[in-house]
Design a protein around this motif. Structure first.
Motif, PDB file in Angstrom:
ATOM      1  N   LYS A   1      82.453  34.731  41.407  1.00  0.00           N
ATOM      2  CA  LYS A   1      83.888  34.965  41.455  1.00  0.00           C
ATOM      3  C   LYS A   1      84.208  36.433  41.216  1.00  0.00           C
ATOM      4  O   LYS A   1      85.054  37.006  41.896  1.00  0.00           O
ATOM      5  CB  LYS A   1      84.608  34.088  40.429  1.00  0.00           C
ATOM      6  N   TYR A   2      83.510  37.061  40.286  1.00  0.00           N
ATOM      7  CA  TYR A   2      83.751  38.470  40.010  1.00  0.00           C
ATOM      8  C   TYR A   2      83.312  39.330  41.197  1.00  0.00           C
ATOM      9  O   TYR A   2      83.976  40.294  41.556  1.00  0.00           O
ATOM     10  CB  TYR A   2      83.041  38.910  38.734  1.00  0.00           C
ATOM     11  N   GLU A   3      82.208  38.948  41.827  1.00  0.00           N
ATOM     12  CA  GLU A   3      81.732  39.676  43.011  1.00  0.00           C
ATOM     13  C   GLU A   3      82.760  39.599  44.141  1.00  0.00           C
ATOM     14  O   GLU A   3      83.030  40.599  44.813  1.00  0.00           O
ATOM     15  CB  GLU A   3      80.403  39.083  43.465  1.00  0.00           C
TER      16      GLU A   3
ATOM     17  N   MET B   1      87.348  42.176  47.120  1.00  0.00           N
ATOM     18  CA  MET B   1      88.765  42.216  47.465  1.00  0.00           C
ATOM     19  C   MET B   1      89.477  43.416  46.858  1.00  0.00           C
ATOM     20  O   MET B   1      90.592  43.745  47.252  1.00  0.00           O
ATOM     21  CB  MET B   1      89.460  40.948  46.954  1.00  0.00           C
ATOM     22  N   GLY B   2      88.866  44.043  45.862  1.00  0.00           N
ATOM     23  CA  GLY B   2      89.486  45.185  45.219  1.00  0.00           C
ATOM     24  C   GLY B   2      90.434  44.835  44.097  1.00  0.00           C
ATOM     25  O   GLY B   2      91.294  45.634  43.731  1.00  0.00           O
TER      26      GLY B   2
ATOM     27  N   ARG C   1      91.918  43.771  37.621  1.00  0.00           N
ATOM     28  CA  ARG C   1      93.024  42.989  37.045  1.00  0.00           C
ATOM     29  C   ARG C   1      92.589  41.650  36.479  1.00  0.00           C
ATOM     30  O   ARG C   1      93.409  40.886  36.000  1.00  0.00           O
ATOM     31  CB  ARG C   1      94.102  42.786  38.094  1.00  0.00           C
ATOM     32  N   ILE C   2      91.289  41.366  36.517  1.00  0.00           N
ATOM     33  CA  ILE C   2      90.769  40.116  35.979  1.00  0.00           C
ATOM     34  C   ILE C   2      90.297  40.357  34.548  1.00  0.00           C
ATOM     35  O   ILE C   2      89.578  41.310  34.286  1.00  0.00           O
ATOM     36  CB  ILE C   2      89.616  39.581  36.848  1.00  0.00           C
ATOM     37  N   GLN C   3      90.751  39.510  33.641  1.00  0.00           N
ATOM     38  CA  GLN C   3      90.377  39.642  32.241  1.00  0.00           C
ATOM     39  C   GLN C   3      89.547  38.421  31.848  1.00  0.00           C
ATOM     40  O   GLN C   3      90.086  37.336  31.670  1.00  0.00           O
ATOM     41  CB  GLN C   3      91.625  39.742  31.372  1.00  0.00           C
TER      42      GLN C   3
ATOM     43  N   PHE D   1      91.515  35.043  48.063  1.00  0.00           N
ATOM     44  CA  PHE D   1      90.295  34.825  47.282  1.00  0.00           C
ATOM     45  C   PHE D   1      89.613  33.522  47.734  1.00  0.00           C
ATOM     46  O   PHE D   1      88.408  33.493  47.982  1.00  0.00           O
ATOM     47  CB  PHE D   1      90.660  34.754  45.797  1.00  0.00           C
ATOM     48  N   VAL D   2      90.403  32.479  47.864  1.00  0.00           N
ATOM     49  CA  VAL D   2      89.859  31.187  48.299  1.00  0.00           C
ATOM     50  C   VAL D   2      89.331  31.289  49.726  1.00  0.00           C
ATOM     51  O   VAL D   2      88.252  30.777  50.043  1.00  0.00           O
ATOM     52  CB  VAL D   2      90.932  30.080  48.183  1.00  0.00           C
ATOM     53  N   LYS D   3      90.074  31.972  50.578  1.00  0.00           N
ATOM     54  CA  LYS D   3      89.652  32.151  51.971  1.00  0.00           C
ATOM     55  C   LYS D   3      88.307  32.878  52.039  1.00  0.00           C
ATOM     56  O   LYS D   3      87.415  32.488  52.784  1.00  0.00           O
ATOM     57  CB  LYS D   3      90.702  32.950  52.740  1.00  0.00           C
ATOM     58  N   LEU D   4      88.163  33.923  51.229  1.00  0.00           N
ATOM     59  CA  LEU D   4      86.915  34.678  51.195  1.00  0.00           C
ATOM     60  C   LEU D   4      85.762  33.809  50.677  1.00  0.00           C
ATOM     61  O   LEU D   4      84.649  33.862  51.205  1.00  0.00           O
ATOM     62  CB  LEU D   4      87.089  35.923  50.323  1.00  0.00           C
TER      63      LEU D   4
END
Length: 52
Positions: A10-12, A17-18, A22-24, A39-42
């Motif tokens: 998920k982090y990758e 996506m750039g 913003r993810i903590q 994100f889901v599409k990717l």
């Protein structure tokens, strides 16, 4: 979602996506609805490629 995808994957994807900055931890609450959809599409695209 974590049941099906590792946190590392998920982090990758977020990095790709750039939006990783913003993810903590495992909190994706700072992403917009559009970014979550992308994100889901990717993730789906990545899964489909791995099946071929």
């Amino acid at each position: 979602m974590s049941k099906y995808m590792s946190d590392a994957l998920k982090y990758e994807l977020a990095q790709e996506m750039g939006v990783a900055d913003r993810i903590q931890g495992s909190d994706y609450g700072n992403l917009t609805s559009r970014e979550c959809g992308n994100f889901v599409k990717l993730a789906i695209q990545r899964a489909e490629r791995s099946m071929l």
